[in-house]
Each structure stands twice: as C-alpha cells, then as structure tokens.
Design a protein around this motif. Structure first.
Motif, PDB file in Angstrom:
ATOM      1  N   ARG A   5       0.855  -1.197   0.000  1.00  0.00           N
ATOM      2  CA  ARG A   5       0.000   0.000   0.000  1.00  0.00           C
ATOM      3  C   ARG A   5       0.893   1.251   0.000  1.00  0.00           C
ATOM      4  NH1 ARG A   5      -5.166   1.177   0.938  1.00  0.00           N
ATOM      5  NH2 ARG A   5      -5.683  -0.907   1.725  1.00  0.00           N
ATOM      6  N   GLY A   6       0.589   2.161  -0.918  1.00  0.00           N
ATOM      7  CA  GLY A   6       1.348   3.403  -1.005  1.00  0.00           C
ATOM      8  C   GLY A   6       2.719   3.265  -1.635  1.00  0.00           C
ATOM      9  N   LYS A   7       3.003   2.119  -2.208  1.00  0.00           N
ATOM     10  CA  LYS A   7       4.318   1.870  -2.821  1.00  0.00           C
ATOM     11  C   LYS A   7       4.226   1.941  -4.343  1.00  0.00           C
ATOM     12  CE  LYS A   7       6.097   0.594   1.157  1.00  0.00           C
ATOM     13  NZ  LYS A   7       7.097   1.214   1.901  1.00  0.00           N
ATOM     14  N   ARG A   8       5.395   1.822  -4.999  1.00  0.00           N
ATOM     15  CA  ARG A   8       5.474   1.820  -6.465  1.00  0.00           C
ATOM     16  C   ARG A   8       5.333   0.375  -6.956  1.00  0.00           C
ATOM     17  NH1 ARG A   8      11.300   3.677  -6.630  1.00  0.00           N
ATOM     18  NH2 ARG A   8      11.172   2.235  -4.904  1.00  0.00           N
ATOM     19  N   SER A  41       2.079   3.367 -10.434  1.00  0.00           N
ATOM     20  CA  SER A  41       2.158   2.067 -11.110  1.00  0.00           C
ATOM     21  C   SER A  41       2.539   2.291 -12.565  1.00  0.00           C
ATOM     22  CB  SER A  41       0.846   1.288 -11.000  1.00  0.00           C
ATOM     23  OG  SER A  41      -0.196   1.967 -11.652  1.00  0.00           O
ATOM     24  N   ILE A  42       3.257   1.310 -13.095  1.00  0.00           N
ATOM     25  CA  ILE A  42       3.715   1.370 -14.478  1.00  0.00           C
ATOM     26  C   ILE A  42       3.506   0.011 -15.127  1.00  0.00           C
ATOM     27  CG2 ILE A  42       5.479   3.118 -14.016  1.00  0.00           C
ATOM     28  CD1 ILE A  42       7.537   0.754 -14.191  1.00  0.00           C
ATOM     29  N   PHE A  43       3.677  -0.034 -16.440  1.00  0.00           N
ATOM     30  CA  PHE A  43       3.720  -1.278 -17.192  1.00  0.00           C
ATOM     31  C   PHE A  43       5.140  -1.454 -17.709  1.00  0.00           C
ATOM     32  CE2 PHE A  43      -0.831  -0.439 -17.549  1.00  0.00           C
ATOM     33  CZ  PHE A  43      -1.336  -1.676 -17.204  1.00  0.00           C
ATOM     34  N   ILE A  51      10.745  -8.204 -12.865  1.00  0.00           N
ATOM     35  CA  ILE A  51      11.603  -8.791 -11.842  1.00  0.00           C
ATOM     36  C   ILE A  51      12.867  -7.951 -11.677  1.00  0.00           C
ATOM     37  CG2 ILE A  51      13.020 -10.811 -11.265  1.00  0.00           C
ATOM     38  CD1 ILE A  51      10.788 -12.490 -12.757  1.00  0.00           C
ATOM     39  N   GLU A  52      13.456  -7.538 -12.791  1.00  0.00           N
ATOM     40  CA  GLU A  52      14.654  -6.696 -12.745  1.00  0.00           C
ATOM     41  C   GLU A  52      14.375  -5.387 -12.012  1.00  0.00           C
ATOM     42  OE1 GLU A  52      15.881  -6.057 -16.775  1.00  0.00           O
ATOM     43  OE2 GLU A  52      16.421  -8.159 -17.082  1.00  0.00           O
ATOM     44  N   MET A  53      13.224  -4.790 -12.268  1.00  0.00           N
ATOM     45  CA  MET A  53      12.897  -3.506 -11.645  1.00  0.00           C
ATOM     46  C   MET A  53      12.746  -3.643 -10.132  1.00  0.00           C
ATOM     47  SD  MET A  53      10.595  -1.488 -14.418  1.00  0.00           S
ATOM     48  CE  MET A  53      10.811   0.064 -13.537  1.00  0.00           C
ATOM     49  N   ALA A  57      15.286  -2.133  -7.134  1.00  0.00           N
ATOM     50  CA  ALA A  57      14.537  -1.172  -6.304  1.00  0.00           C
ATOM     51  C   ALA A  57      13.996   0.020  -7.087  1.00  0.00           C
ATOM     52  CB  ALA A  57      15.385  -0.709  -5.121  1.00  0.00           C
ATOM     53  N   LEU A  58      13.704  -0.198  -8.375  1.00  0.00           N
ATOM     54  CA  LEU A  58      13.062   0.852  -9.169  1.00  0.00           C
ATOM     55  C   LEU A  58      11.567   0.885  -8.897  1.00  0.00           C
ATOM     56  CD1 LEU A  58      15.031   0.272 -12.479  1.00  0.00           C
ATOM     57  CD2 LEU A  58      15.382   2.084 -10.780  1.00  0.00           C
ATOM     58  N   VAL A  59      11.025  -0.247  -8.473  1.00  0.00           N
ATOM     59  CA  VAL A  59       9.656  -0.352  -7.971  1.00  0.00           C
ATOM     60  C   VAL A  59       9.714  -1.219  -6.720  1.00  0.00           C
ATOM     61  CG1 VAL A  59       8.504  -0.045 -10.213  1.00  0.00           C
ATOM     62  CG2 VAL A  59       9.103  -2.359  -9.433  1.00  0.00           C
TER      63      VAL A  59
END
Length: 157
Positions: A5-8, A41-43, A51-53, A57-59
């Motif tokens: 919650r509240g995260k990327r 949120s992104i696609f 998984i890489e992101m 720690a990019l998300v």
C-alpha cells in the motif's frame, strides 16, 4: 499485499493474466484499484523486466508469472535473490498456443503433433527442461474459467 500500500508497483502488460488481471482482481476484492492503492504504477511489458525492476529497487513490487520467475531464478539468481515472493495466485491454465484460423489444416495438425510430442524425443526434452516445461497437453476449456471469473469481476467493478 497490504505491505505494498502506497508503494510503487509494476504491472507487466495490460493484456497479461498474471501481470495485470490477477493483481487487479485482488485489489478489486479489497475494494481498491491501482490508483487508490499504489503511489504509482507502471507497465514494463515484460515479466523479466518487472523482476529486474524490483531487484534494482526501481519499484517496490510487481506481478509476474511464476514460470518466468522460476526460469530467472535458475538463469539469473542474482536478480531473484533480490526479490521476495509475497503472494501466489491460484493456479491458472497456462496461456495457450494459438495459430491463425486461416492456417492450412494439415500444417495446424503437424504443429499440434509437434507440441504434444516434443517431450518424447531427447532434443525436445532438453528444450523443455531449459524452459521448465514438462510437456504440452490439451487442456479442457474449463481450465480458463478462473480467468473468466476474474475478468467478469473486474469489469463489473
């Protein structure tokens, strides 16, 4: 899931069951949406990219296909060890292999036979092993009912 919650968050693809529909369904059951639950949120358009992101720690979280995570865990453990599985969905029918309906009938049958029997020859077995697939089988259409249920639930919200 509540920890996100509240995260990327990274969805994989708008057309992906595991990468979009399943987490959207989970949020809908919580009376939430991506916009109300996540800060952003992104696609990524790729399960491995998601998984890489997370690993970099990019998300803070991502929805990915378990088969892809297992494959990457075997081939790129430096990435998967930087992730933690926080929730698994129920099993779904694996995405089908499809061909154009206009494809020659004999070619369709040949392709079908190749996929259904690839596990019976050594080279085919080697290919499947690298992909973490035991064999291809013909599924009953009911194997996809859970996906239809989620789609109906989400579209009705």
């Amino acid at each position: 899931m509540e920890d996100l919650r509240g995260k990327r968050f990274a969805f994989t693809d708008p057309m992906s069951n595991t990468g979009k529909l399943s987490p959207t369904y989970l949020l809908a059951q919580m009376n939430e949406s991506a916009n109300s639950f996540f800060s952003a949120s992104i696609f990524t358009y790729s399960h491995d990219r998601s998984i890489e992101m997370v690993a970099h720690a990019l998300v803070d979280g991502a929805a990915v296909d378990g088969l892809i995570w297992e494959y990457m865990n075997s081939t790129e453990p430096s990435l998967t060890t930087q992730t933690r599985i926080i929730q698994k969905s129920e099993p779904y029918g694996i995405p089908p292999i499809v061909v154009p309906s206009s494809l020659d009938k004999n070619l369709k049958e040949n392709l079908r036979n190749i996929f259904l029997n690839i596990h019976t020859v050594e080279k085919g077995r080697q290919i499947l092993d690298k992909l973490f697939i035991d064999k291809f089988v013909v599924l009953d259409d009911q194997q996809y009912d859970s996906v239809r249920k989620m789609r109906t639930w989400v579209s009705g919200k």
